[in-house]
Design a protein around this motif. Sequence first.
Motif, PDB file in Angstrom:
ATOM      1  N   LEU A 293       0.931  -1.198   0.085  1.00  0.00           N
ATOM      2  CA  LEU A 293       0.025   0.020  -0.051  1.00  0.00           C
ATOM      3  C   LEU A 293       0.882   1.135   0.084  1.00  0.00           C
ATOM      4  CD1 LEU A 293      -2.707  -1.037   2.553  1.00  0.00           C
ATOM      5  CD2 LEU A 293      -3.038  -0.585   0.073  1.00  0.00           C
ATOM      6  N   ALA A 294       1.803   1.242   0.506  1.00  0.00           N
ATOM      7  CA  ALA A 294       2.918   2.281   0.744  1.00  0.00           C
ATOM      8  C   ALA A 294       3.368   2.722  -0.831  1.00  0.00           C
ATOM      9  CB  ALA A 294       4.185   2.134   1.298  1.00  0.00           C
ATOM     10  N   LYS A 295       3.677   1.494  -1.542  1.00  0.00           N
ATOM     11  CA  LYS A 295       4.091   1.792  -2.925  1.00  0.00           C
ATOM     12  C   LYS A 295       3.103   2.373  -3.823  1.00  0.00           C
ATOM     13  CE  LYS A 295       7.911  -1.692  -3.062  1.00  0.00           C
ATOM     14  NZ  LYS A 295       8.023  -2.052  -1.868  1.00  0.00           N
ATOM     15  N   VAL A 296       1.849   1.685  -3.584  1.00  0.00           N
ATOM     16  CA  VAL A 296       0.542   2.545  -4.208  1.00  0.00           C
ATOM     17  C   VAL A 296       0.509   3.980  -3.979  1.00  0.00           C
ATOM     18  CG1 VAL A 296      -2.172   2.622  -4.463  1.00  0.00           C
ATOM     19  CG2 VAL A 296      -0.781   0.319  -4.465  1.00  0.00           C
ATOM     20  N   ALA A 297       0.680   4.572  -2.741  1.00  0.00           N
ATOM     21  CA  ALA A 297       0.383   5.762  -2.387  1.00  0.00           C
ATOM     22  C   ALA A 297       1.717   6.476  -2.754  1.00  0.00           C
ATOM     23  CB  ALA A 297       0.751   5.839  -0.792  1.00  0.00           C
ATOM     24  N   GLY A 298       2.851   5.979  -2.894  1.00  0.00           N
ATOM     25  CA  GLY A 298       3.952   6.586  -3.477  1.00  0.00           C
ATOM     26  C   GLY A 298       3.661   6.896  -4.934  1.00  0.00           C
ATOM     27  N   PHE A 299       3.091   5.901  -5.667  1.00  0.00           N
ATOM     28  CA  PHE A 299       2.916   6.482  -7.145  1.00  0.00           C
ATOM     29  C   PHE A 299       1.878   7.474  -7.257  1.00  0.00           C
ATOM     30  CE2 PHE A 299       0.464   6.072 -10.799  1.00  0.00           C
ATOM     31  CZ  PHE A 299       1.391   5.818 -12.065  1.00  0.00           C
TER      32      PHE A 299
END
Length: 365
Positions: free
Chosen positions: A157-163
């Motif tokens: 989820l942190a990677k989705v947020a980063g994108f």
Amino acid sequence: MTLAAGALMACGPVSRTQKDENASKRTDETEKLLTNLKKVSSRGIMFGHHDDTVYGIGWEGDEGRSDVKSVCGDYPAVISFDLGEVELGGTANLDKVPFDKLRKEIVNQYQRGGMISLSWHARNPLTGGDAWDVKDTTVVKSILPGGDNHDKFSGWLAKVAGFINSLQTTDGVKVPVLFRPWHEHTGSWFWWGEKLCTPEEYKGLWHMTVDSLRAHGVDNALYAYSPGTEPQDTAQYLKRYPGDKLIDVIGFDTYQFDRDAFLAGLDRSLAIVDSIGKTHDKVIAVTEVGYEGIPDAKWWTGTLLPALEKYPESYVLVWRNARERVTHFYAPYPGQTSAEDFVEFYKSPKTLFAADVNSMYKQDK
């Protein structure tokens, strides 16, 4: 950026009476997108296409190209892209489109005044398989707080947020998007589907997702809830609904195989979301629809448009034109059987494309 850039997102006043507690968690551009989505259905139905500007039939990566634009002369008002495999930390999504290319095309669509929708076919965090790996029924349970895979999924989820946070114009404006995860959950072909988790677990997945994105600073996203056409009434539709505090847009996904069954399911589902949209103050949409290969030369004006005209949808979106599977397409391309009829669909005062949306909101400004 032109004055018309981000027309759907950035023009028009924000109605304070419509703002809720989520407004404090959203940028002004994102809040204006929601306000404008609520009024666009009084003007027409925005047309959308998945992966429209990144590839099509016989091409890939051509600057400014679009099968839809090649047929009718304008871009879709809505373009969707998928974040599948962003969780793995690689450079391209599950359809082999570089994430840098997606960022560029998302900004391009914003600057031409259109809307962007993002889906996420996340890989199976328990088995390592793809989103369609349904051999284990404990996946959702395993990623909720306390589950063995919770920490792993929190990292995803942190990677989705980063994108999503990275979607910014050159002058630093965060591009508003409609995020549509965990779709078609009333079927059981994804690991988050109906037979793979309880209603409480599914709702917990949604709450964990939105809470995590907000905690990571995502303030440029609206959220869409989109089952299939399995629900037969409003009670079934709302059985796994995570709540008004999380969801901004309600819709459904449906595809034609048998025409009569398709039209019956489409009409029933439209009636359901129309009723819920009115009572819950939600935008309604047909979040995915299509007829693979579009073999019906009059499908756009003879089947789809008459069904849509009965209800106040904000948008309707067809799926992708796969460059690697040339029979797998849902929008016409030059010379395709339904191309001429699609031009008539485009000309209808009921349909809105990118230039229509730009013009509409410039007049409202």
